[in-house]
Write a protein that holds these residues in place. Structure first.
Motif, short mmCIF file in Angstrom:
data_model
loop_
_atom_site.label_atom_id
_atom_site.label_comp_id
_atom_site.label_asym_id
_atom_site.label_seq_id
_atom_site.Cartn_x
_atom_site.Cartn_y
_atom_site.Cartn_z
N ILE A 214 0.84 -1.19 0.00
CA ILE A 214 0.00 0.00 0.00
C ILE A 214 0.88 1.25 0.00
N ALA A 215 0.59 2.18 -0.88
CA ALA A 215 1.42 3.39 -0.98
C ALA A 215 0.66 4.47 -1.73
N HIS A 216 1.16 5.70 -1.61
CA HIS A 216 0.65 6.79 -2.44
C HIS A 216 1.65 7.18 -3.51
N ASP A 217 2.85 6.60 -3.44
CA ASP A 217 3.92 6.90 -4.39
C ASP A 217 3.80 5.97 -5.60
N LEU A 218 3.35 6.51 -6.70
CA LEU A 218 3.05 5.69 -7.87
C LEU A 218 4.28 5.05 -8.49
N SER A 219 5.41 5.74 -8.46
CA SER A 219 6.61 5.19 -9.08
C SER A 219 7.13 3.98 -8.30
N ILE A 220 7.05 4.03 -6.97
CA ILE A 220 7.48 2.89 -6.16
C ILE A 220 6.55 1.71 -6.36
N VAL A 221 5.26 1.97 -6.42
CA VAL A 221 4.29 0.88 -6.63
C VAL A 221 4.54 0.19 -7.96
N ARG A 222 4.86 0.96 -8.99
CA ARG A 222 5.12 0.33 -10.29
C ARG A 222 6.36 -0.54 -10.23
N HIS A 223 7.36 -0.11 -9.48
CA HIS A 223 8.62 -0.85 -9.42
C HIS A 223 8.44 -2.22 -8.78
N ILE A 224 7.55 -2.33 -7.79
CA ILE A 224 7.48 -3.57 -7.01
C ILE A 224 6.25 -4.42 -7.34
N SER A 225 5.21 -3.87 -7.95
CA SER A 225 3.93 -4.57 -8.07
C SER A 225 3.77 -5.33 -9.37
N ASP A 226 3.04 -6.45 -9.28
CA ASP A 226 2.62 -7.20 -10.46
C ASP A 226 1.28 -6.68 -10.97
N ARG A 227 0.39 -6.39 -10.03
CA ARG A 227 -0.91 -5.78 -10.36
C ARG A 227 -1.13 -4.59 -9.44
N VAL A 228 -1.99 -3.67 -9.90
CA VAL A 228 -2.23 -2.43 -9.16
C VAL A 228 -3.73 -2.19 -9.06
N VAL A 230 -6.32 0.96 -7.92
CA VAL A 230 -6.39 2.39 -7.62
C VAL A 230 -7.65 2.66 -6.80
N MET A 231 -7.47 3.23 -5.60
CA MET A 231 -8.61 3.49 -4.71
C MET A 231 -8.98 4.96 -4.71
N TYR A 232 -10.28 5.19 -4.60
CA TYR A 232 -10.79 6.55 -4.46
C TYR A 232 -12.01 6.51 -3.54
N LEU A 233 -11.95 7.22 -2.45
CA LEU A 233 -13.07 7.40 -1.54
C LEU A 233 -13.71 6.06 -1.14
N GLY A 234 -12.88 5.11 -0.73
CA GLY A 234 -13.39 3.87 -0.18
C GLY A 234 -13.61 2.73 -1.14
N ARG A 235 -13.35 2.96 -2.43
CA ARG A 235 -13.56 1.89 -3.42
C ARG A 235 -12.40 1.83 -4.40
N ILE A 236 -12.20 0.66 -4.98
CA ILE A 236 -11.23 0.52 -6.07
C ILE A 236 -11.91 0.91 -7.37
N VAL A 237 -11.31 1.86 -8.09
CA VAL A 237 -11.93 2.37 -9.31
C VAL A 237 -11.28 1.82 -10.57
N GLU A 238 -10.07 1.26 -10.45
CA GLU A 238 -9.42 0.66 -11.61
C GLU A 238 -8.38 -0.35 -11.13
N THR A 239 -8.28 -1.47 -11.82
CA THR A 239 -7.31 -2.48 -11.45
C THR A 239 -6.80 -3.19 -12.69
N GLY A 240 -5.53 -3.56 -12.66
CA GLY A 240 -4.92 -4.24 -13.79
C GLY A 240 -3.45 -4.46 -13.52
N THR A 241 -2.74 -4.98 -14.51
CA THR A 241 -1.30 -5.16 -14.36
C THR A 241 -0.62 -3.80 -14.33
N ASP A 242 0.65 -3.77 -13.95
CA ASP A 242 1.34 -2.49 -13.89
C ASP A 242 1.39 -1.81 -15.25
#
Length: 352
Positions: A214-228, A230-242
């Motif tokens: 879990i992070a707010h830093d998008l560049s770090i999340v891309r470096h380490i994650s297989d899938r991402v 994106v949350m907004y106001l209590g819900r995930i609004v988009e999900t997919g591979t990096d």
């Protein structure tokens, strides 16, 4: 397809708002998490990003049972752990550990490093024989890149990066299968962040770990994650591979987040469109009807106020496929390249 090691279905956490002293009456609720779905495969890293206050840390706390959900399911190897208690819950907690955000407050200042890491063996004595625990602690310190002789020192004698390594060693003590990392590098210097991220990457391969990062830093999340996700106001609004999220975003909120990531190439920076969102994030006590992002979205139409968009592959991309064909909760999803193709670069942030 193999069964996910962790599956979250309709996760909800509402904190009641009350009025009165003797006769308390509920007058509303803070909807911190309001219907989150995702899964985590074995050996995978799922990154969850979003602005402060979107519910990321609340999700993390519910995954390790520090908070009880208001509704929904958290399934570990097919079993709903939200219904467990006592010995059954204790056994599951051994396999799902957490690395906290702040390395300064997550370690007890009155305990030595050896006691902090070894405390896990006091709670779960079956994890290590009593006479073998000191050796195990030394091994863990060595694994995370610290001198094993440091086990008699106290947290105040270490730097922030070293303290976070101690926190990671504590999380590894019981040989868990899942580690929930709640913004584990946000309190660290940029150079130290890279060291800790590389350490987490190495430990994942060495111990066959699955991460919820879990992070707010998008560049770090891309470096380490297989899938991402994106949350907004209590819900995930988009999900997919990096690649899908960073190079082919379809949700307006994701596009706005990515447009705020600094780009080190001056030429690419000049050509990039900066998306400035209007207004502030709505209060979680008074969430907009329909699409909760519509009050800040430049694409909002009447349908957005009336109908909640489903988190699914948009109809426009279902037939053609490709990287844009991933789940996005938008009635008018449209692919838009925001970050240069070679990568996001820099140290990320949220939309201004």
């Amino acid at each position: 397809m193999p069964e996910p090691i962790l599956e979250v279905r309709g996760l909800v956490k509402h904190y009641p708002l009350t009025r009165g002293i003797l006769l308390r009456k509920q007058i509303g609720a803070v909807k911190a998490v309001d219907g989150v779905d995702f899964h985590l495969d074995r050996g995978e890293t799922l990154g969850i990003v979003g602005e402060s206050g979107c519910g990321k840390s609340t999700v993390a706390k519910m995954l390790v049972n520090l908070e009880r959900p208001t509704a929904g399911e958290i399934r570990y190897k097919g079993e709903d752990i939200t219904r467990l208690s006592g010995k059954a819950l204790k056994a599951v907690r051994r396999n799902i550990q957490m690395v906290f955000q702040d390395p300064y407050t997550s370690l007890n200042p009155r305990m030595t490093v050896g006691d902090i890491i070894g405390e896990a063996y006091d709670i779960h004595p079956e994890a290590a024989p009593k006479g073998d625990r000191r050796r195990r602690v030394r091994e863990l310190l060595d694994v995370v890149g610290l001198n094993p002789e440091y086990l008699n020192r106290y947290p105040h004698q270490f730097s922030g990066g070293q303290r976070q390594r101690i926190g990671i060693a504590r999380g590894l003590a019981l040989r868990p299968e899942i580690i929930v990392a709640d913004e584990p590098v946000s309190a660290l210097d940029v150079s130290v962040q890279a060291q800790v991220i590389n350490l987490l990457d190495r430990l994942q391969k060495e111990f066959d770990l699955s991460y919820v990062f879990i992070a707010h830093d998008l560049s770090i999340v891309r470096h380490i994650s297989d899938r991402v996700g994106v949350m907004y106001l209590g819900r995930i609004v988009e999900t997919g591979t990096d690649t899908e999220i960073y190079d082919h975003p379809t949700h307006p909120y994701t596009q706005a987040l990515l447009s705020a990531v600094p780009v080190p190439d001056p030429e690419a920076r000049e050509d990039r469109e900066r998306i400035i969102l209007a207004g502030d994030v709505p209060s979680p006590t008074n969430i907009p009807s329909g699409c909760r992002f519509r009050t800040r979205c430049w694409k909002a139409r009447e349908r957005c106020a009336l109908e909640v968009p489903a988190l699914a592959v948009p109809a426009a991309f279902r037939d053609e496929g490709g990287p844009a064909a991933h789940d996005s909760a938008c009635h008018f999803a449209e692919e838009k390249r925001v970050v240069p193709a070679e990568g996001s670069g820099g140290h990320g942030g949220g939309p201004g």
